[in-house]
Motif scaffolding. Sequence first.
Motif, short mmCIF file in Angstrom:
data_model
loop_
_atom_site.label_atom_id
_atom_site.label_comp_id
_atom_site.label_asym_id
_atom_site.label_seq_id
_atom_site.Cartn_x
_atom_site.Cartn_y
_atom_site.Cartn_z
N TYR A 78 0.82 -1.21 0.00
CA TYR A 78 0.00 0.00 0.00
C TYR A 78 0.86 1.27 0.00
O TYR A 78 0.59 2.21 -0.74
CB TYR A 78 -0.91 0.02 1.23
CG TYR A 78 -1.98 -1.03 1.25
CD1 TYR A 78 -3.13 -0.89 0.46
CD2 TYR A 78 -1.88 -2.15 2.06
CE1 TYR A 78 -4.13 -1.85 0.47
CE2 TYR A 78 -2.87 -3.12 2.08
CZ TYR A 78 -3.99 -2.97 1.29
OH TYR A 78 -4.97 -3.91 1.30
N LEU A 79 1.87 1.28 0.85
CA LEU A 79 2.69 2.49 1.03
C LEU A 79 3.90 2.44 0.11
O LEU A 79 4.76 1.57 0.25
CB LEU A 79 3.13 2.60 2.49
CG LEU A 79 3.98 3.82 2.87
CD1 LEU A 79 3.20 5.11 2.64
CD2 LEU A 79 4.44 3.71 4.33
N GLN A 80 3.99 3.38 -0.82
CA GLN A 80 5.06 3.40 -1.81
C GLN A 80 6.22 4.32 -1.41
O GLN A 80 7.37 4.00 -1.62
CB GLN A 80 4.48 3.86 -3.15
CG GLN A 80 5.50 4.26 -4.20
CD GLN A 80 6.15 3.07 -4.85
OE1 GLN A 80 5.65 1.96 -4.75
NE2 GLN A 80 7.28 3.29 -5.51
N GLN A 81 5.90 5.48 -0.86
CA GLN A 81 6.95 6.42 -0.47
C GLN A 81 6.52 7.24 0.73
O GLN A 81 5.33 7.37 1.03
CB GLN A 81 7.33 7.34 -1.64
CG GLN A 81 6.19 8.13 -2.24
CD GLN A 81 6.65 9.02 -3.39
OE1 GLN A 81 7.74 9.59 -3.37
NE2 GLN A 81 5.82 9.13 -4.42
N LEU A 82 7.52 7.74 1.45
CA LEU A 82 7.26 8.53 2.65
C LEU A 82 8.22 9.71 2.65
O LEU A 82 9.42 9.54 2.44
CB LEU A 82 7.45 7.67 3.90
CG LEU A 82 7.00 8.27 5.24
CD1 LEU A 82 6.47 7.17 6.15
CD2 LEU A 82 8.15 9.00 5.92
N GLU A 83 7.69 10.90 2.85
CA GLU A 83 8.50 12.12 2.75
C GLU A 83 8.36 12.96 4.02
O GLU A 83 7.25 13.13 4.53
CB GLU A 83 8.04 12.94 1.55
CG GLU A 83 8.82 14.21 1.31
CD GLU A 83 10.16 13.94 0.64
OE1 GLU A 83 11.05 14.81 0.74
OE2 GLU A 83 10.33 12.87 0.02
#
Length: 391
Positions: free
Chosen positions: A149-154
Amino acid sequence: MNVKRIRTIGLVAVAAIVLAACGNLKNSSFGSTSSSTTTTGTKTTTTTGTADSEFYQGVIKNGRYRTSKSRGVVVSQNDNVMNLKSFESGLLDVSKKVFPTSKYVFQEGQYLSSSTVENWLGRKSSSNSEGLNPENNGKKDPNTRNPIYLQQLEEQDYMVQNGSKLSLGGVTIGLGMNSVDYYTKVEYGATYETDISTTELTAQGKKMANTVLQRLRQRSALKNVPIVLALYKQSSNDSLVGGDMIAYAVSKNGSTSISNWTSLNWKNYVFPATSESKNSGANSNDESDFSQFKSHVQNFFPNLSGVTANAHYKDKSLSKLSVNITTKFYSETEIISFTQYLATAAKRYLPSGVPVEITVKSANGDIQSFLARTAKGSSYYTHVFSDQGDD
């Protein structure tokens, strides 16, 4: 599942967004020309300064721009670079709702390391208890497997000036959620897809955001500062535009959970519409204006490979138009004449009252010229790129 660092295009993109028009240090209340520069021993902190209230000042430490500790760490499935640009610019727009540019200074994320983000983006497993994505259930069917579900985190940090010092005033964390999860059943095998509905990715994103918030609050520097959590819906690999910011929430006074989210009706469209990209939410007048512009441009210079635009909407109103033109010719005199014509045609045909950017590229991707107009402006700034040097 592989986690990788994507190319430096992200750093270039966000630097251009955040620091655009920041060359005028005299306008900075904390810039290198100001007496409020912080000096501790041999360490000096200044800001880039700004010439436009629309943009944040950035932090410079010891003469260098402070880069992110974790930018570019993503799960490897999604390869649409438009998502990165759209994600970072969207985060900035969300942050401006909570941290106004007149009161806060932008700093690239300093609290989440690359290894931390890699662990969080991974699947939960016996070797990675911090993984935010669900553990692999061993199934290969698109409808029964546990997707990523989670592709990237910034992370984005927002600083405030206290006398002659900068201190942390708040943090924004963006969670880039997949609308399509790409996977293989065997290593180097064919690629398959699991579609994820907006309802499902939103629910998963909100759950993960609360977990992230709890972890951040355990850090002494982040225990009490305001923290903004924002959800971004990634577009598919074959999309011609980036995804959309869909919701955000603000945690204040050290709270460790969020239940009240603000939905965002922000959409990106491509002009002209394609069979894969329906523009049912775009304003037909905007698309008609672009069609007239495109028609006149192609009649004036037939040696064009393509004329398209990315239209950014907020609450069903056009907020920005980014035009991309690919040419077949390379003559510098042709580029100069073409750019001059574009400035006239854009002023006549493209919508007014919104920022417009026009990028002219050759077939091999080299930028040949650039035009831009602010929302309040009437004329276009133009620049033609030359390999001949300054004569």
